[in-house]
Scaffold this motif. Structure first.
Motif, PDB file in Angstrom:
ATOM      1  N   ASP A 461      16.952 -18.430 -64.664  1.00 36.90           N
ATOM      2  CA  ASP A 461      16.575 -17.513 -65.196  1.00 36.90           C
ATOM      3  C   ASP A 461      16.448 -16.324 -64.267  1.00 36.90           C
ATOM      4  OD1 ASP A 461      14.572 -14.503 -66.717  1.00 36.90           O
ATOM      5  OD2 ASP A 461      14.882 -16.395 -68.527  1.00 36.90           O
ATOM      6  N   LYS A 462      16.465 -15.450 -64.185  1.00 30.67           N
ATOM      7  CA  LYS A 462      16.631 -13.958 -63.630  1.00 30.67           C
ATOM      8  C   LYS A 462      15.528 -13.531 -63.031  1.00 30.67           C
ATOM      9  CE  LYS A 462      21.415 -12.377 -63.007  1.00 30.67           C
ATOM     10  NZ  LYS A 462      21.912 -13.150 -63.650  1.00 30.67           N
ATOM     11  N   ARG A 463      14.568 -13.357 -63.707  1.00 29.32           N
ATOM     12  CA  ARG A 463      12.723 -13.063 -64.759  1.00 29.32           C
ATOM     13  C   ARG A 463      11.957 -14.181 -63.609  1.00 29.32           C
ATOM     14  NH1 ARG A 463      11.940 -13.416 -70.797  1.00 29.32           N
ATOM     15  NH2 ARG A 463      12.897 -15.351 -70.351  1.00 29.32           N
ATOM     16  N   ARG A 464      12.400 -15.233 -62.935  1.00 27.75           N
ATOM     17  CA  ARG A 464      10.982 -16.110 -61.990  1.00 27.75           C
ATOM     18  C   ARG A 464      11.381 -15.483 -61.087  1.00 27.75           C
ATOM     19  NH1 ARG A 464      12.286 -21.005 -64.104  1.00 27.75           N
ATOM     20  NH2 ARG A 464      11.362 -23.086 -61.500  1.00 27.75           N
ATOM     21  N   GLN A 465      11.875 -13.768 -60.141  1.00 29.80           N
ATOM     22  CA  GLN A 465      11.869 -13.318 -59.211  1.00 29.80           C
ATOM     23  C   GLN A 465      10.925 -12.470 -60.046  1.00 29.80           C
ATOM     24  OE1 GLN A 465      15.332 -14.895 -59.305  1.00 29.80           O
ATOM     25  NE2 GLN A 465      13.467 -16.442 -58.362  1.00 29.80           N
ATOM     26  N   TRP A 466      10.042 -11.743 -59.012  1.00 25.94           N
ATOM     27  CA  TRP A 466       9.609 -10.702 -58.981  1.00 25.94           C
ATOM     28  C   TRP A 466       9.878  -9.306 -58.935  1.00 25.94           C
ATOM     29  CZ3 TRP A 466       3.068 -11.033 -56.525  1.00 25.94           C
ATOM     30  CH2 TRP A 466       2.777 -11.759 -57.736  1.00 25.94           C
ATOM     31  N   GLN A 467      10.127  -8.107 -59.497  1.00 24.39           N
ATOM     32  CA  GLN A 467      10.463  -7.102 -59.320  1.00 24.39           C
ATOM     33  C   GLN A 467      10.398  -6.112 -58.434  1.00 24.39           C
ATOM     34  OE1 GLN A 467      13.987  -5.561 -58.981  1.00 24.39           O
ATOM     35  NE2 GLN A 467      14.468  -5.477 -60.996  1.00 24.39           N
ATOM     36  N   LEU A 468      11.125  -6.351 -57.016  1.00 23.27           N
ATOM     37  CA  LEU A 468      10.466  -4.903 -56.802  1.00 23.27           C
ATOM     38  C   LEU A 468       9.969  -4.114 -57.009  1.00 23.27           C
ATOM     39  CD1 LEU A 468      11.800  -6.878 -54.356  1.00 23.27           C
ATOM     40  CD2 LEU A 468      12.928  -5.063 -53.422  1.00 23.27           C
ATOM     41  N   PRO A 469       9.307  -3.083 -56.721  1.00 28.02           N
ATOM     42  CA  PRO A 469       8.382  -1.624 -56.499  1.00 28.02           C
ATOM     43  C   PRO A 469       9.559  -0.835 -57.001  1.00 28.02           C
ATOM     44  CG  PRO A 469       6.632  -2.798 -55.055  1.00 28.02           C
ATOM     45  CD  PRO A 469       8.469  -3.412 -54.915  1.00 28.02           C
ATOM     46  N   ASP A 470      10.045   0.360 -58.055  1.00 25.38           N
ATOM     47  CA  ASP A 470      10.473   1.107 -58.344  1.00 25.38           C
ATOM     48  C   ASP A 470      10.914   2.706 -56.716  1.00 25.38           C
ATOM     49  OD1 ASP A 470      11.147   0.479 -60.940  1.00 25.38           O
ATOM     50  OD2 ASP A 470       9.785   1.826 -61.496  1.00 25.38           O
ATOM     51  N   GLU A 471       9.955   2.365 -56.529  1.00 22.53           N
ATOM     52  CA  GLU A 471       9.833   3.452 -55.340  1.00 22.53           C
ATOM     53  C   GLU A 471      10.534   2.932 -54.144  1.00 22.53           C
ATOM     54  OE1 GLU A 471       7.010   2.802 -56.812  1.00 22.53           O
ATOM     55  OE2 GLU A 471       6.389   3.991 -58.359  1.00 22.53           O
ATOM     56  N   VAL A 472      10.623   1.431 -53.745  1.00 16.24           N
ATOM     57  CA  VAL A 472      11.823   1.339 -52.782  1.00 16.24           C
ATOM     58  C   VAL A 472      12.741   1.500 -52.314  1.00 16.24           C
ATOM     59  CG1 VAL A 472       9.526  -1.378 -52.332  1.00 16.24           C
ATOM     60  CG2 VAL A 472      12.101  -1.025 -53.392  1.00 16.24           C
ATOM     61  N   ILE A 473      13.838   2.392 -54.379  1.00 15.84           N
ATOM     62  CA  ILE A 473      14.841   2.579 -53.891  1.00 15.84           C
ATOM     63  C   ILE A 473      14.457   3.900 -53.098  1.00 15.84           C
ATOM     64  CG2 ILE A 473      14.244   3.983 -55.937  1.00 15.84           C
ATOM     65  CD1 ILE A 473      17.429   3.306 -56.644  1.00 15.84           C
ATOM     66  N   LEU A 474      13.471   4.177 -52.486  1.00 14.10           N
ATOM     67  CA  LEU A 474      14.045   5.095 -51.789  1.00 14.10           C
ATOM     68  C   LEU A 474      14.813   5.159 -50.380  1.00 14.10           C
ATOM     69  CD1 LEU A 474      10.616   7.630 -52.583  1.00 14.10           C
ATOM     70  CD2 LEU A 474      12.741   7.922 -53.022  1.00 14.10           C
ATOM     71  N   SER A 475      13.862   4.118 -49.820  1.00 16.97           N
ATOM     72  CA  SER A 475      14.512   3.274 -48.519  1.00 16.97           C
ATOM     73  C   SER A 475      15.846   2.748 -48.524  1.00 16.97           C
ATOM     74  CB  SER A 475      13.381   2.362 -47.718  1.00 16.97           C
ATOM     75  OG  SER A 475      12.963   1.874 -48.829  1.00 16.97           O
ATOM     76  N   GLY A 476      16.375   2.348 -49.891  1.00 18.56           N
ATOM     77  CA  GLY A 476      17.847   2.046 -50.565  1.00 18.56           C
ATOM     78  C   GLY A 476      17.371   0.688 -50.316  1.00 18.56           C
ATOM     79  N   VAL A 477      16.794  -0.203 -51.058  1.00 18.76           N
ATOM     80  CA  VAL A 477      16.308  -1.368 -50.701  1.00 18.76           C
ATOM     81  C   VAL A 477      16.778  -2.110 -51.621  1.00 18.76           C
ATOM     82  CG1 VAL A 477      14.644  -3.503 -51.224  1.00 18.76           C
ATOM     83  CG2 VAL A 477      14.234  -1.899 -49.543  1.00 18.76           C
ATOM     84  N   GLN A 478      17.447  -2.788 -52.123  1.00 21.98           N
ATOM     85  CA  GLN A 478      18.051  -3.214 -53.447  1.00 21.98           C
ATOM     86  C   GLN A 478      16.877  -4.028 -54.440  1.00 21.98           C
ATOM     87  OE1 GLN A 478      21.198  -5.962 -52.708  1.00 21.98           O
ATOM     88  NE2 GLN A 478      22.110  -6.046 -55.216  1.00 21.98           N
ATOM     89  N   GLN A 479      17.102  -4.106 -55.504  1.00 23.07           N
ATOM     90  CA  GLN A 479      16.567  -4.684 -56.228  1.00 23.07           C
ATOM     91  C   GLN A 479      16.888  -5.611 -57.180  1.00 23.07           C
ATOM     92  OE1 GLN A 479      13.554  -2.698 -57.025  1.00 23.07           O
ATOM     93  NE2 GLN A 479      13.750  -0.925 -58.734  1.00 23.07           N
ATOM     94  N   ASN A 480      16.482  -7.146 -57.428  1.00 19.43           N
ATOM     95  CA  ASN A 480      16.835  -7.811 -58.370  1.00 19.43           C
ATOM     96  C   ASN A 480      17.176  -7.972 -59.294  1.00 19.43           C
ATOM     97  OD1 ASN A 480      15.326  -9.753 -55.945  1.00 19.43           O
ATOM     98  ND2 ASN A 480      13.099  -9.315 -56.876  1.00 19.43           N
ATOM     99  N   PRO A 481      18.469  -8.203 -59.770  1.00 22.97           N
ATOM    100  CA  PRO A 481      18.862  -8.332 -60.707  1.00 22.97           C
ATOM    101  C   PRO A 481      17.844  -8.731 -61.578  1.00 22.97           C
ATOM    102  CG  PRO A 481      19.479 -10.110 -59.535  1.00 22.97           C
ATOM    103  CD  PRO A 481      18.865  -9.577 -58.687  1.00 22.97           C
ATOM    104  N   ARG A 482      18.711  -8.532 -62.919  1.00 22.92           N
ATOM    105  CA  ARG A 482      17.908  -8.311 -64.367  1.00 22.92           C
ATOM    106  C   ARG A 482      19.017  -8.628 -65.285  1.00 22.92           C
ATOM    107  NH1 ARG A 482      14.358 -10.216 -62.309  1.00 22.92           N
ATOM    108  NH2 ARG A 482      12.213  -9.291 -61.499  1.00 22.92           N
TER     109      ARG A 482
END
Length: 482
Positions: A461-482
């Motif tokens: 289950d992909k929800r086992r990984q905490w999601q990265l903060p929304d704001e880190v997209i400003l620096s181009g960091v890829q979020q965890n899939p959901r």
């Protein structure tokens, strides 16, 4: 120290909320003052994350259950129980943990930069060792919660977390998460470089820093995730070469005469208490909520968990609120008012982040993986000698007891694995480490909602990984899939 707090991926949420200019003016630049080992040591006091993971990790695990709808309803407990992404940025949230852990990394990198530029870097060996271990530990804990657990078969493709090794010199910088394999390789590199440099006599209060024992305890946890069991055993033996684990465990039998949960919680988290190898001061409301949240411990559930294989941890003191919420006192809040006459302030909790107990049980589990079952039993019984009132050899665990209790399992090694995981679960109740075991062993978690609905969180289950903060997209960091 302006640059110390300037990792956009860690603190973009603060920038977004308060404005870039205000954030960058948070503190004056004091890098030029880091010109002595003592000053670098003073800086490294803040190289440990103020974020606390215990509340959210515990709620995600199979430890807690629905107790009462009138309990404290906070995102770290309620949303975590339903495995929802927590978008709050307050204390005890994943975002707060991410932000403050990268702040700690920034401090470690600032110290390492100052050491590299010093005219006499050999005089900074102890500080360099601490900085490397602190940086490795911070990245490792981020990887635990925000990436998939290490799996040799998929580590080269699973997304890691940004491994930051130098001070920031720009406001916005693109970061690559790379892979879990890369993240773990960098962590191991820092561990191996840092441990030989650690000097215990460099600290006034060793339990607040990476001593040799704390460093080996961290290394053992790291190698448990990598499934390098020979290294786990080696690290445990190096931490306690005399094998004197028993006298370095928390003395629960001695807490029997303490009249209140407050006194026991204080004793549990003091630097002088045996077992506390690394205490970290966290900004957290954990003490207010872990023992009376919506999803917490009923009497029956706590009694069941703290009696693995039917062997009761009778030395543990248990308390309750209104005969509804049951808990083992493990924390005490330090409340700092915003001003002398204010009713508002900030709560701090000392968190036992690395302990002798975990190191001992890591070795026991590693012994099991190496088919050294007798050694594993000896380690488990060492723990039980400090967890059972009036302990005798007959009170402990034996090969026969394990095989009888797990008789529905045909594989002997799996019997022992289940046993050590149950003993770990009892020992670390309220501390969040059960979630780490669930991740390592890819265990399915079942939760029962308030209305009786049953939900499962399976290993993939992909929800086992905490999601990265929304704001880190400003620096181009890829979020965890959901």
């Amino acid at each position: 120290m302006k640059k110390i707090f300037n990792y956009i991926l860690a603190v973009s949420v603060i920038i977004a909320a308060s404005g870039c200019e205000k954030f960058l003016d948070h503190a004056p630049d004091q890098r030029t003052e880091l010109n002595s080992p003592q000053k670098v040591s003073e800086l490294l006091v803040t190289a440990y994350s103020a974020g606390n993971y215990a509340q959210a990790a515990e709620a995600m695990s199979d430890n807690v259950s629905f107790v009462n709808a009138t309990g404290n309803n906070i995102p770290a407990n309620y949303d975590s129980y339903f495995w929802r992404d927590i978008r709050a940025i307050n204390q005890d949230s994943p975002t707060y943990f991410w932000t403050n852990t990268y702040k700690a990394i920034a401090v470690a990198n600032q110290a390492l930069d100052a050491i590299a530029k010093a005219n006499d870097p050999e005089n900074y060996r102890a500080q360099k060792g601490e900085a490397l271990l602190a940086r490795a530990y911070a990245h490792f804990m981020l990887a635990v919660f925000f990436s998939k657990p290490y799996d040799q078969a998929t580590a080269d493709t699973d997304m890691g977390i940004p491994y930051v090794t130098e001070p920031e010199n720009v406001v916005l910088k693109n970061y690559d998460r790379k892979t879990v394999a890369y993240t773990y390789a960098q962590i191991q590199k820092d561990i191996e470089a840092g441990i030989p440099l650690i000097k215990d006599n460099a600290y006034t209060v060793p339990a607040y820093h990476f001593t040799k024992k704390a460093a080996y305890a961290f290394a053992a946890r790291f190698y448990m995730f990598k499934k390098d069991y020979d290294k786990v055993i080696e690290c445990a033996n190096l931490a306690f070469p005399a094998n004197n684990f028993a006298e370095n465990l928390k003395p629960w039998p001695s807490y029997a005469s303490m009249p209140s949960s407050t006194e026991i919680g204080t004793a549990f988290t003091t630097a002088s208490t045996p077992g506390n190898l690394l205490l970290i001061q966290t900004t957290s409301w954990l003490n207010r909520y872990y023992n009376r949240a919506v999803f917490a411990f009923s009497q029956n559930r706590l009694n069941s968990i703290t009696a693995p294989m039917g062997i009761n941890f009778s030395a543990l003191r248990k308390f309750s609120f209104s005969s509804t919420y049951y808990f083992v006192p493990k924390y005490q809040e330090h409340f700092v008012r915003t001003s002398i006459n204010a009713n508002t302030g900030t709560g701090y909790v000392m968190h036992p982040s690395l302990t002798t107990e975990e190191l001992l049980l890591n070795r026991a589990e590693a012994y099991i993986m190496k088919d050294q079952f007798a050694n594993a039993i000896a380690d488990i019984n060492t723990l039980l000698s400090k967890r059972i009132t009036g302990y005798t050899a007959a009170s402990g665990v034996t090969d026969a007891k394990i095989k009888a209790y797990y008789s529905n399992i045909t594989d002997v090694k799996q019997m022992y694995i289940n046993a050590v995981l149950d003993f770990r679960r009892a020992e670390f109740v309220h501390e969040g480490l059960r979630w780490l075991d669930i991740l390592r062993h890819k265990l399915t978690v079942t939760h029962i909602d308030e209305d009786g609905t049953s939900r499962e969180l399976k290993p993939d289950d992909k929800r086992r990984q905490w999601q990265l903060p929304d704001e880190v997209i400003l620096s181009g960091v890829q979020q965890n899939p959901r």
